[in-house]
Design a protein around this motif. Structure first.
Motif, mmCIF file in Angstrom:
data_model
loop_
_atom_site.group_PDB
_atom_site.id
_atom_site.type_symbol
_atom_site.label_atom_id
_atom_site.label_comp_id
_atom_site.label_asym_id
_atom_site.label_seq_id
_atom_site.Cartn_x
_atom_site.Cartn_y
_atom_site.Cartn_z
ATOM 1 N N GLY A 37 0.782 -1.233 0.000
ATOM 2 C CA GLY A 37 0.000 0.000 0.000
ATOM 3 C C GLY A 37 0.809 1.275 0.000
ATOM 4 O O GLY A 37 0.259 2.358 -0.193
ATOM 5 N N ALA A 38 2.125 1.170 0.203
ATOM 6 C CA ALA A 38 2.976 2.356 0.123
ATOM 7 C C ALA A 38 3.657 2.473 -1.232
ATOM 8 O O ALA A 38 4.461 3.371 -1.457
ATOM 9 C CB ALA A 38 4.036 2.330 1.230
ATOM 10 N N CYS A 58 -3.079 -0.736 5.382
ATOM 11 C CA CYS A 58 -1.977 -0.780 4.423
ATOM 12 C C CYS A 58 -0.887 -1.658 5.003
ATOM 13 O O CYS A 58 -0.369 -1.383 6.091
ATOM 14 C CB CYS A 58 -1.456 0.629 4.172
ATOM 15 S SG CYS A 58 0.176 0.708 3.404
ATOM 16 N N MET A 59 -0.543 -2.738 4.312
ATOM 17 C CA MET A 59 0.558 -3.604 4.739
ATOM 18 C C MET A 59 1.711 -3.444 3.771
ATOM 19 O O MET A 59 1.555 -3.678 2.570
ATOM 20 C CB MET A 59 0.109 -5.057 4.798
ATOM 21 C CG MET A 59 1.187 -6.013 5.297
ATOM 22 S SD MET A 59 0.544 -7.701 5.416
ATOM 23 C CE MET A 59 1.997 -8.564 6.040
ATOM 24 N N ASP A 60 2.863 -3.042 4.285
ATOM 25 C CA ASP A 60 4.020 -2.805 3.431
ATOM 26 C C ASP A 60 5.285 -2.881 4.284
ATOM 27 O O ASP A 60 5.312 -2.340 5.389
ATOM 28 C CB ASP A 60 3.923 -1.426 2.763
ATOM 29 C CG ASP A 60 4.744 -1.325 1.498
ATOM 30 O OD1 ASP A 60 5.950 -1.643 1.542
ATOM 31 O OD2 ASP A 60 4.190 -0.919 0.453
ATOM 32 N N ASN A 61 6.304 -3.549 3.782
ATOM 33 C CA ASN A 61 7.578 -3.582 4.522
ATOM 34 C C ASN A 61 8.510 -2.455 4.082
ATOM 35 O O ASN A 61 9.645 -2.367 4.565
ATOM 36 C CB ASN A 61 8.262 -4.940 4.374
ATOM 37 C CG ASN A 61 8.773 -5.203 2.962
ATOM 38 O OD1 ASN A 61 8.522 -4.426 2.037
ATOM 39 N ND2 ASN A 61 9.485 -6.303 2.786
ATOM 40 N N LEU A 62 8.040 -1.614 3.170
ATOM 41 C CA LEU A 62 8.760 -0.434 2.678
ATOM 42 C C LEU A 62 10.076 -0.799 1.988
ATOM 43 O O LEU A 62 11.007 0.006 1.949
ATOM 44 C CB LEU A 62 9.002 0.573 3.815
ATOM 45 C CG LEU A 62 7.733 1.066 4.525
ATOM 46 C CD1 LEU A 62 8.085 2.037 5.648
ATOM 47 C CD2 LEU A 62 6.774 1.707 3.543
ATOM 48 N N SER A 63 10.144 -2.000 1.409
ATOM 49 C CA SER A 63 11.346 -2.382 0.652
ATOM 50 C C SER A 63 11.374 -1.688 -0.700
ATOM 51 O O SER A 63 12.436 -1.284 -1.178
ATOM 52 C CB SER A 63 11.405 -3.899 0.468
ATOM 53 O OG SER A 63 10.284 -4.365 -0.267
ATOM 54 N N LEU A 81 -1.454 1.644 9.187
ATOM 55 C CA LEU A 81 -0.254 1.122 8.549
ATOM 56 C C LEU A 81 0.247 -0.087 9.324
ATOM 57 O O LEU A 81 0.468 -0.019 10.534
ATOM 58 C CB LEU A 81 0.843 2.191 8.493
ATOM 59 C CG LEU A 81 2.221 1.713 8.010
ATOM 60 C CD1 LEU A 81 2.145 1.173 6.581
ATOM 61 C CD2 LEU A 81 3.254 2.837 8.121
ATOM 62 N N ILE A 82 0.402 -1.210 8.627
ATOM 63 C CA ILE A 82 1.011 -2.414 9.191
ATOM 64 C C ILE A 82 2.358 -2.577 8.497
ATOM 65 O O ILE A 82 2.421 -2.986 7.328
ATOM 66 C CB ILE A 82 0.133 -3.654 8.960
ATOM 67 C CG1 ILE A 82 -1.251 -3.448 9.576
ATOM 68 C CG2 ILE A 82 0.802 -4.903 9.525
ATOM 69 C CD1 ILE A 82 -2.258 -4.522 9.190
ATOM 70 N N GLU A 83 3.422 -2.241 9.179
ATOM 71 C CA GLU A 83 4.751 -2.305 8.571
ATOM 72 C C GLU A 83 5.311 -3.706 8.778
ATOM 73 O O GLU A 83 5.968 -3.997 9.781
ATOM 74 C CB GLU A 83 5.662 -1.242 9.182
ATOM 75 C CG GLU A 83 6.916 -0.995 8.368
ATOM 76 C CD GLU A 83 7.689 0.226 8.839
ATOM 77 O OE1 GLU A 83 8.922 0.229 8.640
ATOM 78 O OE2 GLU A 83 7.077 1.154 9.396
ATOM 79 N N ALA A 91 2.051 -12.498 10.201
ATOM 80 C CA ALA A 91 1.707 -11.098 9.950
ATOM 81 C C ALA A 91 0.547 -10.999 8.968
ATOM 82 O O ALA A 91 -0.339 -10.149 9.117
ATOM 83 C CB ALA A 91 2.922 -10.342 9.414
ATOM 84 N N CYS A 92 0.528 -11.878 7.968
ATOM 85 C CA CYS A 92 -0.564 -11.878 6.996
ATOM 86 C C CYS A 92 -1.889 -12.238 7.670
ATOM 87 O O CYS A 92 -2.934 -11.637 7.377
ATOM 88 C CB CYS A 92 -0.272 -12.866 5.865
ATOM 89 S SG CYS A 92 1.177 -12.463 4.873
#
Length: 342
Positions: A37-38, A58-63, A81-83, A91-92
């Motif tokens: 989502g990011a 929004c789930m995103d590890n920001l990679s 936000l779920i990082e 986590a899913c």
């Protein structure tokens, strides 16, 4: 066929005018989970859903996604936000708890990069997607909509591209998306999870990253021209693509959430149904930006498809997909956005 023409692009386009998906209605307490989502597509989905008044996780590890893409949503009471990482099944499961609709965009893109890193692509794009489908199944999600790709058509030469007429795959990235589609079919047939695969055709628009070696061609051209740099075109520039503006992709995702179960377990072309040649686009961008810079022509990229054009009749009939944004209208909005934000 055109490789140089004289149609200029007019600017000053409001991208939020006349978007048909704003009229779509879900239960007011509906919760959407947008993975990735990011990122470019994911952040636009989050924005659209928040504008419509729905709750968004929004789930995103920001990679590959960027915090700046969602910065404006962080104080919205409907946004969470779920990082975390889709490779983490726990986590899913947590992310899917209580969710009605999953819009699964998290993946690593880029055909050339997948050729360099096939193991990572398998881990993220296949195992990560499988984790999300399994979490959605266990948590009772109503609809699971996921990003596939036009790359699944491989070397099949016939245009327009039509579902069911695929060729030999040309990259690990294409393979990951093909496997995702097979899992989507199985999760519908074996477990009853309504899955919808969206085969995106060269999506472009606001927030698409113009930086890096694997940047998409339209934002990269715009950035380089604004900086008076000489862009490189891979190949002779006569390759064609069905470039698809981001608003059409948002519409497709939301309409898939409302599609009948009879359409589930299948994949759909998501495009405008046009065909643009790369060299035409380059010279039109030069004209729109007031630049006279000749490009450099480099070698063809391994794994790339020469021509791409979508038959979108299946999506029209089964999802009610009716894209409103032509390439010309979309490129106007994209140019203006990058002018203001680069």
């Amino acid at each position: 066929m055109s490789y140089k023409h004289n149609v200029g692009y007019k600017l000053n386009v409001d991208y939020k005018q006349n978007v048909g998906y704003k009229d779509l209605e879900f239960d007011r307490d509906s919760i959407f989970l947008v993975t990735g989502g990011a990122g470019f597509i994911g952040s636009n989905l989050c924005e659209a859903l928040l504008d419509m008044g729905y709750q968004v996780r929004c789930m995103d590890n920001l990679s590959t996604g960027k915090r700046e893409n969602i910065e404006g949503f962080l104080h919205n009471k409907n946004f969470t936000l779920i990082e975390d990482d889709i490779r983490n099944l726990e986590a899913c499961l947590v992310a899917c708890e209580g969710v009605d609709y999953v819009l699964h965009q998290a993946a690593w893109g880029s055909v050339p990069r997948s050729i360099e890193m096939p193991l990572l692509y398998e881990e993220i794009n296949i195992r990560g997607t499988l984790n999300m489908m399994e979490a959605a199944r266990q948590q009772g999600v109503k609809k699971f909509v996921y990003a596939s790709s036009s790359s699944v058509y491989g070397d099949h030469p016939v245009l327009p591209k039509k579902e069911g007429q695929e060729g030999k795959l040309l990259s690990p990235y294409a393979l990951t998306k093909c496997v995702d589609e097979e899992y989507g079919r199985l999760y519908k047939e074996l477990y009853g999870l309504d899955t919808y695969g969206l085969r995106y055709f060269n999506v472009f628009g606001r927030r698409q990253d113009p930086y890096g070696a694997y940047a998409a061609v339209i934002p990269k051209f715009i950035k380089q021209l604004l900086n008076d740099e000489q862009p490189t075109i891979n190949g002779d520039g006569k390759q064609s693509r069905d470039f698809t503006y981001i608003e059409n992709v948002i519409e497709a995702n939301l309409k898939a959430c409302l599609a009948p179960s009879e359409a589930a377990g299948q994949s759909f072309n998501i495009a405008y149904g046009g065909r643009e040649y790369l060299i035409d686009i380059y010279y039109e961008l030069c004209k729109a930006l007031g630049k006279e810079i000749e490009p450099i022509f480099g070698p063809d990229r391994p794994g790339d498809i020469k021509h791409s054009n979508a038959d979108i009749s299946k999506a029209r009939e089964m999802l009610g997909y009716a894209p409103e944004w032509s390439f010309e209208r979309g490129i106007q909005a994209a140019i203006e956005w990058y002018r203001e934000n680069l």
